[in-house]
Design a protein around this motif. Sequence first.
Motif, PDB file in Angstrom:
ATOM      1  N   TRP A   1       0.335   5.098   0.871  1.00  0.00           N
ATOM      2  CA  TRP A   1      -0.573   6.113   1.414  1.00  0.00           C
ATOM      3  C   TRP A   1       0.202   7.419   1.527  1.00  0.00           C
ATOM      4  CZ3 TRP A   1      -3.830   5.246   6.507  1.00  0.00           C
ATOM      5  CH2 TRP A   1      -4.917   6.123   6.506  1.00  0.00           C
TER       6      TRP A   1
ATOM      7  N   ASP B   1      -8.267   1.054   5.862  1.00  0.00           N
ATOM      8  CA  ASP B   1      -8.286  -0.288   6.435  1.00  0.00           C
ATOM      9  C   ASP B   1      -8.961  -1.280   5.491  1.00  0.00           C
ATOM     10  OD1 ASP B   1      -7.254  -1.582   8.620  1.00  0.00           O
ATOM     11  OD2 ASP B   1      -9.079  -1.407   9.815  1.00  0.00           O
TER      12      ASP B   1
ATOM     13  N   LEU C   1      -6.628  -1.911   2.395  1.00  0.00           N
ATOM     14  CA  LEU C   1      -5.454  -2.721   2.754  1.00  0.00           C
ATOM     15  C   LEU C   1      -5.835  -4.157   3.096  1.00  0.00           C
ATOM     16  CD1 LEU C   1      -3.607  -0.041   4.882  1.00  0.00           C
ATOM     17  CD2 LEU C   1      -2.974  -0.858   2.602  1.00  0.00           C
TER      18      LEU C   1
ATOM     19  N   HIS D   1      -6.013  -3.467  10.151  1.00  0.00           N
ATOM     20  CA  HIS D   1      -5.158  -4.310   9.313  1.00  0.00           C
ATOM     21  C   HIS D   1      -3.731  -3.847   9.557  1.00  0.00           C
ATOM     22  CE1 HIS D   1      -4.044  -6.837   5.930  1.00  0.00           C
ATOM     23  NE2 HIS D   1      -3.278  -5.848   5.525  1.00  0.00           N
TER      24      HIS D   1
ATOM     25  N   GLY E   1       0.832  -1.191   0.000  1.00  0.00           N
ATOM     26  CA  GLY E   1       0.000   0.000   0.000  1.00  0.00           C
ATOM     27  C   GLY E   1       0.868   1.244   0.000  1.00  0.00           C
TER      28      GLY E   1
ATOM     29  N   VAL F   1      -3.523   3.995  -1.955  1.00  0.00           N
ATOM     30  CA  VAL F   1      -4.461   4.371  -0.911  1.00  0.00           C
ATOM     31  C   VAL F   1      -4.617   5.884  -1.003  1.00  0.00           C
ATOM     32  CG1 VAL F   1      -4.954   4.360   1.568  1.00  0.00           C
ATOM     33  CG2 VAL F   1      -3.697   2.455   0.534  1.00  0.00           C
TER      34      VAL F   1
ATOM     35  N   ALA G   1      -2.593  -6.443   1.731  1.00  0.00           N
ATOM     36  CA  ALA G   1      -1.306  -5.753   1.602  1.00  0.00           C
ATOM     37  C   ALA G   1      -0.306  -6.280   2.618  1.00  0.00           C
ATOM     38  CB  ALA G   1      -1.494  -4.254   1.779  1.00  0.00           C
TER      39      ALA G   1
ATOM     40  N   LEU H   1       2.846  -1.226   4.069  1.00  0.00           N
ATOM     41  CA  LEU H   1       2.247   0.082   3.817  1.00  0.00           C
ATOM     42  C   LEU H   1       3.326   1.138   3.954  1.00  0.00           C
ATOM     43  CD1 LEU H   1      -0.189   2.016   3.431  1.00  0.00           C
ATOM     44  CD2 LEU H   1      -0.411   2.017   5.933  1.00  0.00           C
TER      45      LEU H   1
END
Length: 186
Positions: A66, A100, A103, A126, A64, A90, A108, A111
């Motif tokens: 983010w 959440d 993911l 997660h 992921g 994300v 995933a 992250l």
Amino acid sequence: MRNQGASFVGIGRYVSSWARTQPDAPALETAAGAVRTYAELDRRSSRLAHALLAQGCAPGDRVGIWLGNGLEYLDVYLACAKAGLVVVPVNARFTPAEADFVLGDSDARALVYCSEIAEQVAALHHRPLLVASDDLPGLAAQASASCGCARPRCSAATGAIRRRPRPRWSTAGSTPATSARSAAAR
């Protein structure tokens, strides 16, 4: 008819190729005027690929991202491409519940996030491997030092970790409707 001349070139290999042929050419420029050359982009993404692999990610794992829009996002995206990792974007404006879901649904493994949203990341249920984007330069330096590879032929540096078979395209009788029309035309 099969497309004989096409070949798959991943974006990681594309950037590496440009870095070899035109290292000082500008690859990216932000609205604020920051410029990153192909050589810089290739070097940073290769080091980040090593860092993600050293943290326990394996080719095929989902990662992921983010982060907000910017050069850092592209560095991580290209690192994932070079390491054979699947990018799970994300949205930077997601709530922890929305992130959440994304993911967890994607399963995933890791992250990568920016430190500005550390509070939101802490609220996630997660719990993948968490890598703060502020930590990436240090992790990349450690991974590069311990890699033992002969750059630039390292699989993470060239984006050649995992090869997928090339798709073979054929339209001859590929669907029942096509086959029926072909048979009726004869």
